[in-house]
Design a protein around this motif. Structure first.
Motif, PDB file in Angstrom:
ATOM      1  N   MET A 106       0.838  -1.182   0.000  1.00 10.52           N
ATOM      2  CA  MET A 106       0.000   0.000   0.000  1.00 10.52           C
ATOM      3  C   MET A 106       0.877   1.238   0.000  1.00 10.52           C
ATOM      4  N   GLU A 107       0.399   2.276  -0.612  1.00  7.58           N
ATOM      5  CA  GLU A 107       1.188   3.502  -0.696  1.00  7.58           C
ATOM      6  C   GLU A 107       0.523   4.595   0.136  1.00  7.58           C
ATOM      7  N   ASP A 143       5.163   1.268   2.846  1.00  7.03           N
ATOM      8  CA  ASP A 143       5.227   1.774   1.474  1.00  7.03           C
ATOM      9  C   ASP A 143       5.629   0.661   0.513  1.00  7.03           C
ATOM     10  N   ARG A 188       4.732  -1.098  -3.253  1.00  8.25           N
ATOM     11  CA  ARG A 188       4.032  -1.086  -4.542  1.00  8.25           C
ATOM     12  C   ARG A 188       4.960  -1.687  -5.589  1.00  8.25           C
ATOM     13  N   ASN A 222       9.236   3.887  -1.789  1.00  9.61           N
ATOM     14  CA  ASN A 222       8.857   2.498  -2.043  1.00  9.61           C
ATOM     15  C   ASN A 222       9.860   1.603  -1.326  1.00  9.61           C
TER      16      ASN A 222
END
Length: 278
Positions: free
Chosen positions: A1-2, A96, A98, A233
């Protein structure tokens, strides 16, 4: 999830001293306390590990026991991070994660190459200056076993890099964003990471050797922290970290298999982000 990981100056209202104390506490909790508890099953499975941890002589311990000990150690780091997120109601959405974009891959490659070049450069500089490196605990755990080196490569990708980057980048560094700019957070997190290992290194070598090893550890942490800032990320610093440590173990394996200069391997394994608080 960001999730948004870098607050604006308006949102950056955390107390600096409190944020630093939280970061130090998380480092001790995640690097020492929880891993110590998590590794207990390994010591129960192979009691010889207990004496080896005190003497540094792992030659008589089982391969399975050493593997389990290190895997659980890194799992402990990740568990500590999850505990903090749940305890503070930040939740797992704080993580973070993705799929890497093309831009992310540029930072992965840059972080990997940059950290390897940094390690090589510092190792060569120390060799020219005659600066020794503090003994690495991981060399004791490997105990001259080539199979253990190959196992360590797998551990790097599956446990080491993911756990350390999750704890130090996505938890500690990101928590510091609440009171400091991203780059100041990188520097503070890297200083804390290096200092927490000071007692371990002081037991293994001279003050000069200890300082030399901590400089390399600090530099590596800055590199991984920077690519995390740029990418937002977790996979980016994790991949770069794994590439660096895999490179180190590949060099060690080649050195052991082909009987190259025995001084080569320790110079590449100066314990950049590979210190095990056992």
């Amino acid at each position: 999830m960001e999730t948004p990981s870098r607050p604006s100056d308006v949102e950056r209202d955390g107390a600096p001293l409190r944020s630093m104390l939280v970061a130090i506490g998380l480092t001790v909790f995640g690097l020492i306390l929880v891993p110590e508890f998590m590794t207990l099953p390994a010591f129960l499975a192979d009691p010889a590990l207990l004496e080896a941890a005190q003497t540094g002589q792992y030659g008589d311990t089982s391969l399975g026991g050493r593997t389990l000990m290190m895997a659980l150690n890194f799992i402990g780091m990740a568990v500590a991070g999850v505990i903090y997120l749940l305890w503070t109601d930040r939740g797992l959405s704080w993580i973070d994660l993705r799929i890497p974009t093309m831009r992310d891959w540029k930072y992965i490659i840059g972080g990997s190459v940059g950290s390897i070049v940094f390690l090589l450069g510092m190792s060569n500089l120390y060799a020219v200056l005659g600066v020794p490196a503090a003994e690495s605990q991981i060399m004791d755990i490997i105990a001259g076993d080539q199979t253990m080196v190959l196992i360590m490569i797998a551990i790097v990708f599956l446990f080491n890099a993911p756990a350390e980057e999750f704890l130090f980048r996505n938890i500690i560094q990101k928590r510091l964003y609440e009171a400091f700019t991203p780059m100041r957070s990188v520097l503070i997190a890297s200083v804390i990471f290096a200092i927490v290992h000071l007692p371990m290194y002081m037991l293994a070598g001279s003050m000069v050797a200890t300082a030399a090893s901590l400089v390399i550890m600090f530099g590596g942490s800055v590199i991984f922290g920077y690519v995390y800032v740029k990418a937002d990320n977790l996979l980016v610093p994790t991949a770069a970290h794994a590439a660096l440590n895999a490179f180190q173990f590949v060099i060690l394996y080649i050195t052991m298999v082909y009987g190259l200069d025995e001084d080569l391997a320790p110079s590449f394994l100066t314990d950049i982000l590979l210190v095990f608080p056992l």
